[in-house]
Design a protein around this motif. Structure first.
Motif, PDB file in Angstrom:
ATOM      1  N   ARG A 234       0.454  -1.187  -0.263  1.00  0.00           N
ATOM      2  CA  ARG A 234       0.026   0.117   0.003  1.00  0.00           C
ATOM      3  C   ARG A 234       0.827   1.786  -0.206  1.00  0.00           C
ATOM      4  O   ARG A 234       0.494   2.385   1.467  1.00  0.00           O
ATOM      5  N   PHE A 235       1.491   1.335  -1.127  1.00  0.00           N
ATOM      6  CA  PHE A 235       2.198   2.614  -0.674  1.00  0.00           C
ATOM      7  C   PHE A 235       1.624   3.413  -1.620  1.00  0.00           C
ATOM      8  O   PHE A 235       1.377   3.595  -2.422  1.00  0.00           O
ATOM      9  N   LYS A 236       2.313   4.947  -0.973  1.00  0.00           N
ATOM     10  CA  LYS A 236       1.697   6.283  -2.271  1.00  0.00           C
ATOM     11  C   LYS A 236       3.282   6.571  -2.804  1.00  0.00           C
ATOM     12  O   LYS A 236       4.202   6.613  -2.254  1.00  0.00           O
ATOM     13  N   LEU A 237       2.523   6.705  -3.928  1.00  0.00           N
ATOM     14  CA  LEU A 237       4.136   7.690  -5.159  1.00  0.00           C
ATOM     15  C   LEU A 237       3.300   8.777  -4.726  1.00  0.00           C
ATOM     16  O   LEU A 237       2.782   9.980  -4.674  1.00  0.00           O
ATOM     17  N   VAL A 238       4.616   9.881  -4.007  1.00  0.00           N
ATOM     18  CA  VAL A 238       4.676  11.372  -3.740  1.00  0.00           C
ATOM     19  C   VAL A 238       4.567  11.570  -5.232  1.00  0.00           C
ATOM     20  O   VAL A 238       4.728  12.919  -5.537  1.00  0.00           O
ATOM     21  N   GLU A 239       5.972  11.270  -5.590  1.00  0.00           N
ATOM     22  CA  GLU A 239       6.875  12.309  -7.126  1.00  0.00           C
ATOM     23  C   GLU A 239       6.731  11.023  -8.222  1.00  0.00           C
ATOM     24  O   GLU A 239       7.909   9.998  -7.223  1.00  0.00           O
ATOM     25  N   SER A 240       6.707  11.637  -8.973  1.00  0.00           N
ATOM     26  CA  SER A 240       7.335  10.430 -10.198  1.00  0.00           C
ATOM     27  C   SER A 240       8.410  11.235 -11.006  1.00  0.00           C
ATOM     28  O   SER A 240       8.593  12.392 -10.984  1.00  0.00           O
ATOM     29  N   ILE A 241       8.882  10.411 -11.366  1.00  0.00           N
ATOM     30  CA  ILE A 241      10.359  10.755 -11.695  1.00  0.00           C
ATOM     31  C   ILE A 241      10.494  11.204 -13.418  1.00  0.00           C
ATOM     32  O   ILE A 241       9.228  10.625 -14.221  1.00  0.00           O
TER      33      ILE A 241
END
Length: 143
Positions: free
Chosen positions: A136-143
């Motif tokens: 259950r990970f939240k994507l903080v910033e996309s690269i």
């Protein structure tokens, strides 16, 4: 009492009685060993397996306390300087009997298996199967 007026035998007896009066009485028995610690009870060391097959453990939990190299570390298990096996990750303990390929440069291996070089050795290994992550990970910033 004048000692010069006495004859030689009387002088000896008088000096002897004076010496006896001033002498110290010594022990009548021979001294043996000290009896201060006789009958003392040695405290048990409580060595052995702490957590067996199928148990859930936290990271850092001591699995086995051993003096000789009886049990070996497997996956996610650490080996302490005094022979202690401990969990490196949280998970389930699994004990397996496996063929051993020892590191002959290690001092513990040389001490306990030096005479068995070239032979097939089977030993018990303690492994930890890690708990699965929650995904259950939240994507903080996309690269």
């Amino acid at each position: 009492m004048m000692l010069s007026n006495l004859s030689f035998p009387n002088l000896i007896s008088t000096v002897g009685s004076l010496l006896l009066r001033n002498s110290v009485r010594h022990a009548s028995k021979k001294s043996g060993t000290s009896t201060a610690n006789v009958g003392g009870r040695v405290r048990p060391k409580h060595r052995g397996i702490r957590y067996n097959d199928g148990r859930e453990v936290q990271a850092g939990t001591m699995l086995v306390l051993q003096r000789n190299l009886r049990f070996h570390p497997g996956l996610h298990v650490g080996f302490g300087r005094n022979g202690t096996l401990f969990a490196l990750e949280q998970g389930t303990v699994v004990v397996s009997c496996e063929k051993m390929d020892p590191n002959w440069n290690h001092t513990w291996v040389q001490r306990f298996y030096g005479s068995r070089k070239g032979q097939t050795i089977y030993k018990k290994f303690f492994n930890i199967i890690p708990k699965p992550q929650h995904n259950r990970f939240k994507l903080v910033e996309s690269i």
